[in-house]
Design an enzyme around this catalytic site. Structure first.
Site, PDB file in Angstrom:
ATOM      1  N   HIS A 160       1.553   4.413  -2.775  1.00 18.69           N
ATOM      2  CA  HIS A 160       1.631   5.874  -2.603  1.00 18.69           C
ATOM      3  C   HIS A 160       2.868   6.428  -3.305  1.00 18.69           C
ATOM      4  O   HIS A 160       2.803   7.477  -3.953  1.00 18.69           O
ATOM      5  CB  HIS A 160       1.690   6.247  -1.117  1.00 18.69           C
ATOM      6  CG  HIS A 160       0.378   6.180  -0.407  1.00 18.69           C
ATOM      7  ND1 HIS A 160      -0.718   6.919  -0.791  1.00 18.69           N
ATOM      8  CD2 HIS A 160      -0.010   5.467   0.688  1.00 18.69           C
ATOM      9  CE1 HIS A 160      -1.726   6.671   0.024  1.00 18.69           C
ATOM     10  NE2 HIS A 160      -1.331   5.786   0.933  1.00 18.69           N
ATOM     11  N   GLU A 201      -5.847   7.127  -1.220  1.00 14.21           N
ATOM     12  CA  GLU A 201      -5.866   5.895  -0.422  1.00 14.21           C
ATOM     13  C   GLU A 201      -6.477   4.746  -1.210  1.00 14.21           C
ATOM     14  O   GLU A 201      -5.972   3.627  -1.192  1.00 14.21           O
ATOM     15  CB  GLU A 201      -6.630   6.113   0.888  1.00 14.21           C
ATOM     16  CG  GLU A 201      -5.924   6.996   1.890  1.00 14.21           C
ATOM     17  CD  GLU A 201      -4.573   6.450   2.305  1.00 14.21           C
ATOM     18  OE1 GLU A 201      -4.459   5.233   2.559  1.00 14.21           O
ATOM     19  OE2 GLU A 201      -3.623   7.245   2.377  1.00 14.21           O
ATOM     20  N   HIS A 221       0.842  -1.198   0.000  1.00 14.57           N
ATOM     21  CA  HIS A 221       0.000   0.000   0.000  1.00 14.57           C
ATOM     22  C   HIS A 221       0.883   1.256   0.000  1.00 14.57           C
ATOM     23  O   HIS A 221       0.640   2.197  -0.763  1.00 14.57           O
ATOM     24  CB  HIS A 221      -0.927  -0.016   1.226  1.00 14.57           C
ATOM     25  CG  HIS A 221      -1.689   1.253   1.427  1.00 14.57           C
ATOM     26  ND1 HIS A 221      -2.898   1.498   0.832  1.00 14.57           N
ATOM     27  CD2 HIS A 221      -1.388   2.359   2.156  1.00 14.57           C
ATOM     28  CE1 HIS A 221      -3.323   2.700   1.189  1.00 14.57           C
ATOM     29  NE2 HIS A 221      -2.419   3.240   2.002  1.00 14.57           N
ATOM     30  N   GLU A 222       1.904   1.257   0.833  1.00 12.87           N
ATOM     31  CA  GLU A 222       2.810   2.411   0.896  1.00 12.87           C
ATOM     32  C   GLU A 222       3.599   2.551  -0.398  1.00 12.87           C
ATOM     33  O   GLU A 222       3.847   3.671  -0.858  1.00 12.87           O
ATOM     34  CB  GLU A 222       3.744   2.300   2.106  1.00 12.87           C
ATOM     35  CG  GLU A 222       3.025   2.290   3.447  1.00 12.87           C
ATOM     36  CD  GLU A 222       2.060   3.458   3.636  1.00 12.87           C
ATOM     37  OE1 GLU A 222       2.348   4.582   3.167  1.00 12.87           O
ATOM     38  OE2 GLU A 222       1.004   3.255   4.270  1.00 12.87           O
TER      39      GLU A 222
END
Length: 157
Positions: free
Chosen positions: A9, A84, A5-6
């Site tokens: 980003h 997100e 997930h990071e």
């Protein structure tokens, strides 16, 4: 899944987008309130200085700045929530949709009490509260994120 997930980003250049959006909103506020500052200067250097006009112009500028800053923060938070969802979609490509859903479900089960000293940062934290107050949060609710992953409503591209 959380690391993926990071990475999502990072791959999406989210920090650059947030910085640009914040700068754009700040510039908008400055440009919009600049005429009021000009009127204040005209009042100050004009032939008939009026303290009442000065106070009124200052208060109008202050109120407009506060309102536009508040509205701008809602736009930044909306953008953040969209980022997100995109980071979740990228993570689901990297580690699989099931792994991402599982990680979010585990986060939903953990309900820690937030210390008083950190309550000012609530809008930046992951939360499982789903209500109209989500517009004040930088993260969508975990339930909404899981649903978006299941329905594949957000594109990773």
């Amino acid at each position: 899944a959380v690391a993926a997930h990071e990475i999502g980003h990072i791959m999406s250049n989210d920090m650059r987008g947030m910085a640009l959006l914040s700068g754009l909103i700040t510039s908008f506020i400055l440009v919009f309130t600049l005429p009021l500052q000009g009127l204040r200067l005209l009042n100050f250097y004009g032939n008939s200085y009026s303290e009442i006009v000065e106070v009124i112009l200052w208060l109008v500028k202050l109120m407009l700045s506060i309102v536009f800053t508040f509205l701008g923060s809602l736009v930044v938070k909306m953008y953040s929530r969209k980022r997100e969802y995109k980071a979740d979609a990228i993570a689901s490509l990297l580690v699989g949709k099931h792994a991402m859903i599982q990680a979010l479900s585990k986060l939903a089960q953990e309900s820690e009490v937030i210390p008083i000293q950190q309550r000012g940062f609530n809008s930046f934290k992951i939360s499982n509260h789903s209500n109209w107050g989500e517009i004040f949060s930088a993260h969508p609710s975990i339930d909404n994120r899981i649903e978006a992953l299941q329905l594949e409503t957000h594109s990773p591209f």
